[in-house]
Design a protein around this motif. Sequence first.
Motif, PDB file in Angstrom:
ATOM      1  N   UNK A 257      17.735   6.809 -12.549  1.00 15.74           N
ATOM      2  CA  UNK A 257      17.092   7.963 -13.173  1.00 15.74           C
ATOM      3  C   UNK A 257      15.843   7.565 -13.949  1.00 15.74           C
ATOM      4  N   UNK A 258      15.742   6.296 -14.363  1.00 21.87           N
ATOM      5  CA  UNK A 258      14.587   5.851 -15.141  1.00 21.87           C
ATOM      6  C   UNK A 258      13.351   5.578 -14.289  1.00 21.87           C
ATOM      7  N   UNK A 259      13.473   5.709 -12.967  1.00 19.78           N
ATOM      8  CA  UNK A 259      12.278   5.665 -12.139  1.00 19.78           C
ATOM      9  C   UNK A 259      11.678   7.067 -12.171  1.00 19.78           C
ATOM     10  N   UNK A 260      10.892   7.321 -13.205  1.00 24.51           N
ATOM     11  CA  UNK A 260      10.280   8.634 -13.402  1.00 24.51           C
ATOM     12  C   UNK A 260       8.760   8.492 -13.406  1.00 24.51           C
ATOM     13  N   UNK A 261       8.079   9.568 -13.719  1.00 25.80           N
ATOM     14  CA  UNK A 261       6.615   9.556 -13.661  1.00 25.80           C
ATOM     15  C   UNK A 261       6.033   8.514 -14.617  1.00 25.80           C
ATOM     16  N   UNK A 262       6.555   8.458 -15.838  1.00 21.53           N
ATOM     17  CA  UNK A 262       6.012   7.538 -16.839  1.00 21.53           C
ATOM     18  C   UNK A 262       6.201   6.079 -16.427  1.00 21.53           C
ATOM     19  N   UNK A 263       7.411   5.741 -15.991  1.00 14.48           N
ATOM     20  CA  UNK A 263       7.687   4.343 -15.633  1.00 14.48           C
ATOM     21  C   UNK A 263       6.924   3.930 -14.380  1.00 14.48           C
ATOM     22  N   UNK A 264       6.807   4.848 -13.410  1.00 18.62           N
ATOM     23  CA  UNK A 264       6.088   4.535 -12.183  1.00 18.62           C
ATOM     24  C   UNK A 264       4.591   4.348 -12.461  1.00 18.62           C
ATOM     25  N   UNK A 265       4.033   5.208 -13.306  1.00 22.54           N
ATOM     26  CA  UNK A 265       2.618   5.058 -13.678  1.00 22.54           C
ATOM     27  C   UNK A 265       2.379   3.751 -14.425  1.00 22.54           C
ATOM     28  N   UNK A 266       3.331   3.355 -15.280  1.00 23.48           N
ATOM     29  CA  UNK A 266       3.194   2.100 -16.030  1.00 23.48           C
ATOM     30  C   UNK A 266       3.222   0.897 -15.094  1.00 23.48           C
ATOM     31  N   UNK A 267       4.106   0.925 -14.102  1.00 20.49           N
ATOM     32  CA  UNK A 267       4.169  -0.162 -13.123  1.00 20.49           C
ATOM     33  C   UNK A 267       2.847  -0.271 -12.358  1.00 20.49           C
ATOM     34  N   UNK A 268       2.301   0.869 -12.001  1.00 14.82           N
ATOM     35  CA  UNK A 268       1.037   0.882 -11.254  1.00 14.82           C
ATOM     36  C   UNK A 268      -0.107   0.382 -12.125  1.00 14.82           C
ATOM     37  N   UNK A 269      -0.237   0.935 -13.325  1.00 19.79           N
ATOM     38  CA  UNK A 269      -1.363   0.599 -14.203  1.00 19.79           C
ATOM     39  C   UNK A 269      -1.361  -0.860 -14.634  1.00 19.79           C
ATOM     40  N   UNK A 270      -0.175  -1.435 -14.798  1.00 16.89           N
ATOM     41  CA  UNK A 270      -0.085  -2.832 -15.231  1.00 16.89           C
ATOM     42  C   UNK A 270      -0.350  -3.814 -14.101  1.00 16.89           C
ATOM     43  N   UNK A 271      -0.416  -3.312 -12.857  1.00 19.48           N
ATOM     44  CA  UNK A 271      -0.676  -4.189 -11.712  1.00 19.48           C
ATOM     45  C   UNK A 271       0.568  -4.691 -11.020  1.00 19.48           C
ATOM     46  N   UNK A 272       1.745  -4.221 -11.438  1.00 19.28           N
ATOM     47  CA  UNK A 272       3.001  -4.707 -10.858  1.00 19.28           C
ATOM     48  C   UNK A 272       3.147  -4.339  -9.383  1.00 19.28           C
ATOM     49  N   UNK A 273       2.444  -3.309  -8.929  1.00 17.21           N
ATOM     50  CA  UNK A 273       2.564  -2.859  -7.534  1.00 17.21           C
ATOM     51  C   UNK A 273       1.301  -3.144  -6.731  1.00 17.21           C
ATOM     52  N   UNK A 274       0.466  -4.053  -7.225  1.00 20.51           N
ATOM     53  CA  UNK A 274      -0.802  -4.341  -6.550  1.00 20.51           C
ATOM     54  C   UNK A 274      -0.621  -4.867  -5.127  1.00 20.51           C
ATOM     55  N   UNK A 275       0.511  -5.516  -4.845  1.00 19.98           N
ATOM     56  CA  UNK A 275       0.722  -6.065  -3.505  1.00 19.98           C
ATOM     57  C   UNK A 275       1.014  -4.978  -2.473  1.00 19.98           C
ATOM     58  N   UNK A 276       1.295  -3.761  -2.947  1.00 21.15           N
ATOM     59  CA  UNK A 276       1.606  -2.657  -2.033  1.00 21.15           C
ATOM     60  C   UNK A 276       0.377  -1.813  -1.709  1.00 21.15           C
ATOM     61  N   UNK A 277      -0.439  -1.536  -2.691  1.00 22.25           N
ATOM     62  CA  UNK A 277      -1.630  -0.702  -2.485  1.00 22.25           C
ATOM     63  C   UNK A 277      -2.511  -0.751  -3.730  1.00 22.25           C
ATOM     64  N   UNK A 278      -3.702  -0.218  -3.615  1.00 21.83           N
ATOM     65  CA  UNK A 278      -4.664  -0.197  -4.719  1.00 21.83           C
ATOM     66  C   UNK A 278      -4.194   0.767  -5.808  1.00 21.83           C
ATOM     67  N   UNK A 279      -4.458   0.419  -7.078  1.00 23.37           N
ATOM     68  CA  UNK A 279      -3.907   1.175  -8.210  1.00 23.37           C
ATOM     69  C   UNK A 279      -4.364   2.631  -8.251  1.00 23.37           C
TER      70      UNK A 279
END
Length: 315
Positions: free
Chosen positions: A15-37
Motif C-alpha cells: 500500500x505504501x507504493x503511492x504517488x508520493x513514494x513513487x515520485x520520490x523514487x523517480x526524483x532521487x534517481x532510484x529508477x534511472x535505469x528504467x527510464x528518464x526522470x
Amino acid sequence: PYKDISDLLERVVDKDLNKKSLESLIKSGALDSFAERGMLLRNVENMLIYNKEKARNASNGQVSLFASAPNAGLKQGIRLEQFPPADKQEMLTWEKELLGLYVSAHPFSDYREHVAEFVEPIKNLDINHGEKTVAVGAVITKVQKIITRTNKSMLFVKMEDETGNIEVLVFPSLLKSTYEIWSEGKAIVVQGKISNKDNDIKLLANTAFKLSLRNISQIKEKFNQAQLEGGVKSVSKYSQSAGPLHLIFPANINAEHLDQIKTILMKYQGADKVYFEIGVNGSKKIIESGLHVHNSSFLLTELINRLGNVIQVKR
C-alpha cells in the motif's frame, strides 16, 4: 533485481507504493535505469493504475484476458507515454531535497567555466585571507532571516559550490536592494569581505548578483564596468588601488542616495581621495569630499550595482 519498470510495478504490491513514494523514487534517481526522470514523473498516474490493477488481479486469482491468446507468453508490460526530459538543474534540486546532497553532479558546475575569471572557489577561502575582499559564486542551500536590534531584517545564508560551503551575512542595507535573489536553490555571485572571527570563516556581503546561464554575460559586464582586468584570476588584483575616485552627481540627487553613497564608501576606507563632480546650470564643479577610500574594483562594482542609475563613476 527488477528487470524493468513493469517488473517493479507488478512485484511491489504494498500500500505504501503511492504517488508520493513513487515520485520520490523517480526524483532521487532510484529508477534511472528504467527510464528518464521527466518521462517517468509524467507517467506516475499511469504507473499507479497499472500497479493497482496487477495487485487486484493477483489477489482475486484473475488471469489476464490475453492469457489464452497467441503469443500470450510474451510479457505485455506498461507502455510509458513519451515526454520531454527533466531539466538538469531541476533534477539536482530534487536530489538535494530528497537525499540531502547532490549525486549526479553539482548545480554550480555548469557555471564554473563561465565565472572562473572573477570568482574564487570556496575551498580557497581561509583565515589567511584576513579582511580581503573576494567574489564567490555558489548555490544557496539555506536562508535564515533574523531581526536586528534596530528592527531591521538581515540574513544568514549558507552557500556551496563544488569545492565547499560557507556562511554569508547579508546586512539590512544590502538585503533591501537584493531581497528577491536570496532563496534556496538559486545560483548567485556574492562580493564581500572575509571574516575569520574566532577562526570561523564567514563572508560579509557587500553586493550580490543573481546568476543564470542566460545572464552570465551581463554579470561580466558589471565587472567590466568596474574596470576589472579581463581574465584576472588573482584575488589580490581585484583589490588593487586605482588612485583617486571621482563620482559624478546629477543636480537633483537626494539625501537618501547621499546616505547610501556614504555608507558604501565608509566600508572601503583607505588612502585614496574622493572627488564629487556636480553639474549645475550647464557647468560642472569638482569638490574634494574629505573622504578617503581604497579605490578597488570591488568598490566600483558595488557603487555601480547599487547606484549606477543615479551617479556615474570614473577613475
